[in-house]
Design an enzyme around this catalytic site. Structure first.
Site, PDB file in Angstrom:
ATOM      1  N   ASN A   1       3.310   5.230 -10.173  1.00  0.00           N
ATOM      2  CA  ASN A   1       4.158   4.091  -9.801  1.00  0.00           C
ATOM      3  C   ASN A   1       4.635   3.281 -10.998  1.00  0.00           C
ATOM      4  O   ASN A   1       5.613   2.554 -10.907  1.00  0.00           O
ATOM      5  CB  ASN A   1       3.438   3.177  -8.803  1.00  0.00           C
ATOM      6  CG  ASN A   1       2.041   2.829  -9.229  1.00  0.00           C
ATOM      7  OD1 ASN A   1       1.224   3.696  -9.505  1.00  0.00           O
ATOM      8  ND2 ASN A   1       1.745   1.547  -9.293  1.00  0.00           N
TER       9      ASN A   1
ATOM     10  N   GLN B   1       4.996   6.961  -3.968  1.00  0.00           N
ATOM     11  CA  GLN B   1       6.205   6.798  -4.800  1.00  0.00           C
ATOM     12  C   GLN B   1       7.092   8.028  -4.788  1.00  0.00           C
ATOM     13  O   GLN B   1       8.298   7.918  -5.037  1.00  0.00           O
ATOM     14  CB  GLN B   1       5.822   6.462  -6.248  1.00  0.00           C
ATOM     15  CG  GLN B   1       5.215   5.089  -6.432  1.00  0.00           C
ATOM     16  CD  GLN B   1       6.194   3.945  -6.196  1.00  0.00           C
ATOM     17  OE1 GLN B   1       7.411   4.107  -6.199  1.00  0.00           O
ATOM     18  NE2 GLN B   1       5.656   2.759  -5.969  1.00  0.00           N
TER      19      GLN B   1
ATOM     20  N   GLY C   1       0.501   2.028   2.813  1.00  0.00           N
ATOM     21  CA  GLY C   1      -0.032   3.053   1.928  1.00  0.00           C
ATOM     22  C   GLY C   1      -1.500   2.778   1.611  1.00  0.00           C
ATOM     23  O   GLY C   1      -2.335   3.681   1.624  1.00  0.00           O
TER      24      GLY C   1
ATOM     25  N   SER D   1       4.853   5.524   2.777  1.00  0.00           N
ATOM     26  CA  SER D   1       4.884   4.087   3.041  1.00  0.00           C
ATOM     27  C   SER D   1       6.349   3.664   3.235  1.00  0.00           C
ATOM     28  O   SER D   1       7.183   3.858   2.351  1.00  0.00           O
ATOM     29  CB  SER D   1       4.255   3.332   1.864  1.00  0.00           C
ATOM     30  OG  SER D   1       4.349   1.947   2.087  1.00  0.00           O
ATOM     31  N   ALA D   2       6.635   3.070   4.400  1.00  0.00           N
ATOM     32  CA  ALA D   2       8.027   2.813   4.781  1.00  0.00           C
ATOM     33  C   ALA D   2       8.757   1.860   3.830  1.00  0.00           C
ATOM     34  O   ALA D   2       9.944   2.047   3.546  1.00  0.00           O
ATOM     35  CB  ALA D   2       8.071   2.257   6.206  1.00  0.00           C
ATOM     36  N   HIS D   3       8.037   0.842   3.317  1.00  0.00           N
ATOM     37  CA  HIS D   3       8.781  -0.179   2.554  1.00  0.00           C
ATOM     38  C   HIS D   3       9.251   0.300   1.186  1.00  0.00           C
ATOM     39  O   HIS D   3      10.033  -0.377   0.522  1.00  0.00           O
ATOM     40  CB  HIS D   3       7.978  -1.484   2.460  1.00  0.00           C
ATOM     41  CG  HIS D   3       6.843  -1.479   1.489  1.00  0.00           C
ATOM     42  ND1 HIS D   3       6.916  -2.093   0.265  1.00  0.00           N
ATOM     43  CD2 HIS D   3       5.599  -0.958   1.562  1.00  0.00           C
ATOM     44  CE1 HIS D   3       5.758  -1.954  -0.368  1.00  0.00           C
ATOM     45  NE2 HIS D   3       4.943  -1.263   0.393  1.00  0.00           N
TER      46      HIS D   3
ATOM     47  N   THR E   1      -2.865  -1.946  19.425  1.00  0.00           N
ATOM     48  CA  THR E   1      -1.491  -1.720  19.900  1.00  0.00           C
ATOM     49  C   THR E   1      -0.574  -1.404  18.726  1.00  0.00           C
ATOM     50  O   THR E   1      -0.579  -2.105  17.714  1.00  0.00           O
ATOM     51  CB  THR E   1      -0.993  -2.983  20.639  1.00  0.00           C
ATOM     52  OG1 THR E   1      -1.904  -3.247  21.696  1.00  0.00           O
ATOM     53  CG2 THR E   1       0.409  -2.777  21.197  1.00  0.00           C
TER      54      THR E   1
ATOM     55  N   CYS F   1      -1.266  -9.109 -12.667  1.00  0.00           N
ATOM     56  CA  CYS F   1      -1.622 -10.524 -12.545  1.00  0.00           C
ATOM     57  C   CYS F   1      -2.644 -10.703 -11.433  1.00  0.00           C
ATOM     58  O   CYS F   1      -2.287 -10.835 -10.272  1.00  0.00           O
ATOM     59  CB  CYS F   1      -0.397 -11.371 -12.252  1.00  0.00           C
ATOM     60  SG  CYS F   1       0.721 -11.432 -13.639  1.00  0.00           S
TER      61      CYS F   1
HETATM   62  N1  PLP Z   1       0.150   4.043  -3.995  1.00  0.00           N
HETATM   63  C1  PLP Z   1       1.149   3.852  -4.871  1.00  0.00           C
HETATM   64  C2  PLP Z   1       1.414   4.877  -5.918  1.00  0.00           C
HETATM   65  C3  PLP Z   1       1.936   2.701  -4.789  1.00  0.00           C
HETATM   66  O1  PLP Z   1       2.922   2.514  -5.669  1.00  0.00           O
HETATM   67  C4  PLP Z   1       1.651   1.745  -3.782  1.00  0.00           C
HETATM   68  C5  PLP Z   1       2.424   0.492  -3.699  1.00  0.00           C
HETATM   69  O2  PLP Z   1       2.881  -0.026  -4.682  1.00  0.00           O
HETATM   70  C6  PLP Z   1       0.607   2.001  -2.884  1.00  0.00           C
HETATM   71  C7  PLP Z   1      -0.117   3.152  -3.032  1.00  0.00           C
HETATM   72  C8  PLP Z   1       0.270   1.039  -1.784  1.00  0.00           C
HETATM   73  O3  PLP Z   1       1.225   1.108  -0.767  1.00  0.00           O
HETATM   74  P1  PLP Z   1       1.441  -0.118   0.260  1.00  0.00           P
HETATM   75  O4  PLP Z   1       2.183  -1.164  -0.476  1.00  0.00           O
HETATM   76  O5  PLP Z   1       2.251   0.499   1.377  1.00  0.00           O
HETATM   77  O6  PLP Z   1       0.091  -0.534   0.707  1.00  0.00           O
END
Ligand code: PLP
Length: 386
Positions: free
Chosen positions: A153, A181, A71, A201-203, A239, A334
């Site tokens: 988030n 999110q 992301g 964002s996949a994770h 790649t 932090c």
């Molecule tokens: N934007 C928001 C609102 C997020 O919550 C996050 C990750 O916590 C990101 C961007 C960044 O995404 P990534 O962890 O895939 O870099």
């Protein structure tokens, strides 16, 4: 000790089906998608099928999806690409908000300090959403970009992006929307937001870490961001991470398949948590997330305790929960060892000490009512009413 994970907005457990989908692209089909032999072709076909699947769930064209490493990278590329297009032109004004993710805040600050773009920060409403009328009334004839997140988030607050994008488009202004999110939590069809660019964002949806997609609508000025090969329509050389792409597509497929079921369960858990906290702590608990269900993501609840009504050590709260096996996020960022209160909560008017003791609970697929009860029981041990 049983461990309870209530931090899925930070990251999710990788789904077993996702891991299964990735393995063949590590074991047998490890070809480079740019190679012309059968190994390469197999990888290329899978990669394009994955792109088509993600695009169809997101309601956008596959041609407008670029795979990136996350992301954060997608956000950097979208904002910088659009801003570089306007360098040296008449328009020099960006609108954003103080509750954006640091990927947006640091990138806009970079664009301001390095190139002299002007940045306006809109005031968020309680819960972290931005008022569409306020956003559009900040647009001037010098504005070229509005960058606002769909869902926050930390609080889960949801902004009415569609109204803002439509208004921005009528005024000839690009709209970037951070949908990291919200995708899979309250929306799948990103195309319906009508933004110039958005991100998955996949994770955050049980996919692997380090893989994401940037959606840039036709005509959005995104320029080549990694120089090297001609991969990703000559925008991002290097790649491709095909195993991660295979896992990403599976995660999106599962998020779409489970959307109704997951969101209904999260909504019920969130309501249950609010009620149990109110029963245990009365008016000593303060909710930082929007109260109205339709203005918040179903899976996030942010709250803190009134220092006048409850006794607790704000710096130790998260650690004390962790010692009981419960993982949540706190109200501090932090950075390099210093405990600074969350910029989001401060922008929402929460005082520094209270913000340091804030708790963000974010539900994932595994969570049950037992986890909610476990968290509230632990908090009853740790936070004492005056
Ligand atoms: N934007 C928001 C609102 C997020 O919550 C996050 C990750 O916590 C990101 C961007 C960044 O995404 P990534 O962890 O895939 O870099």
């Amino acid at each position: 000790m049983e461990r309870i994970y209530l931090d899925s907005a930070s990251t999710t457990r990788t789904d077993d089906e996702v891991i299964e989908a990735m393995l063949p692209f590590l074991r047998e089909n490890y070809g480079n998608p740019s190679s012309i032999h059968s190994f390469g072709k197999t990888a290329k076909v899978m990669m394009e099928d994955a792109r088509d699947l993600i695009a169809s769930v997101a309601g956008v064209s596959s041609k407008q999806l670029v795979f990136t490493s996350g992301g954060t990278e997608s956000i950097n590329n979208a904002l910088k690409g659009i801003a570089y297009h306007y360098l040296g032109k008449e328009k020099d004004h960006i609108i954003t908000s103080p509750v954006e993710h640091s990927a947006v805040l640091e990138t806009t600050e970079y664009l301001r300090s390095k190139f002299g773009f002007r940045v306006t920060y809109l005031k968020p409403r309680q819960g972290g959403a931005i008022d569409p009328e306020e956003a559009l009334s900040a647009v001037t004839d010098k504005t070229f970009l509005v960058s606002l997140m769909h869902a926050n988030n930390e609080t889960g607050g949801v902004t009415d992006i569609r109204s803002i994008s439509e208004g921005a488009s009528l005024r000839g202004v690009e709209m970037f929307t951070d949908t990291v999110q919200s995708f899979g939590k309250n929306i799948l069809d990103l195309g319906s937001l009508r933004s110039s660019a958005a991100v998955i964002s996949a994770h955050k949806i049980r996919g692997p870490k380090g893989i994401a997609a940037l959606y840039a609508r036709k005509g959005t000025p995104v320029e080549k961001f990694i120089h090297g090969g001609k991969q990703e329509r000559d925008l991002r050389g290097g790649t491709e991470n095909i195993a991660a792409i295979a896992g990403f597509a599976k995660a999106v497929e599962l998020a779409a398949k489970r959307f109704e079921e997951d969101t209904a369960r999260w909504r019920a858990l969130r309501t249950m948590l609010m009620l149990e906290l109110e029963t245990a702590f009365g008016d000593a608990v303060i909710f930082n997330s929007p109260a109205e269900k339709d203005q918040s993501l179903p899976n996030i609840l942010n709250f803190c305790f009134d220092k006048g009504k409850a006794v607790y050590d704000e710096e130790m709260l998260i650690i004390m929960l962790d010692l009981r096996g419960i993982a949540v996020s706190g109200g501090s960022a932090c950075t390099s060892g210093s405990h600074k209160p969350s910029h989001v909560l401060i922008a929402l008017g929460v005082d520094e000490r209270t913000a340091l003791g804030a708790i963000r609970v974010s539900f994932g697929r595994e969570n049950t009512a037992k986890d909610v009860a476990g968290l509230v029981d632990a908090l009853k041990d740790i936070v004492k009413l005056r």
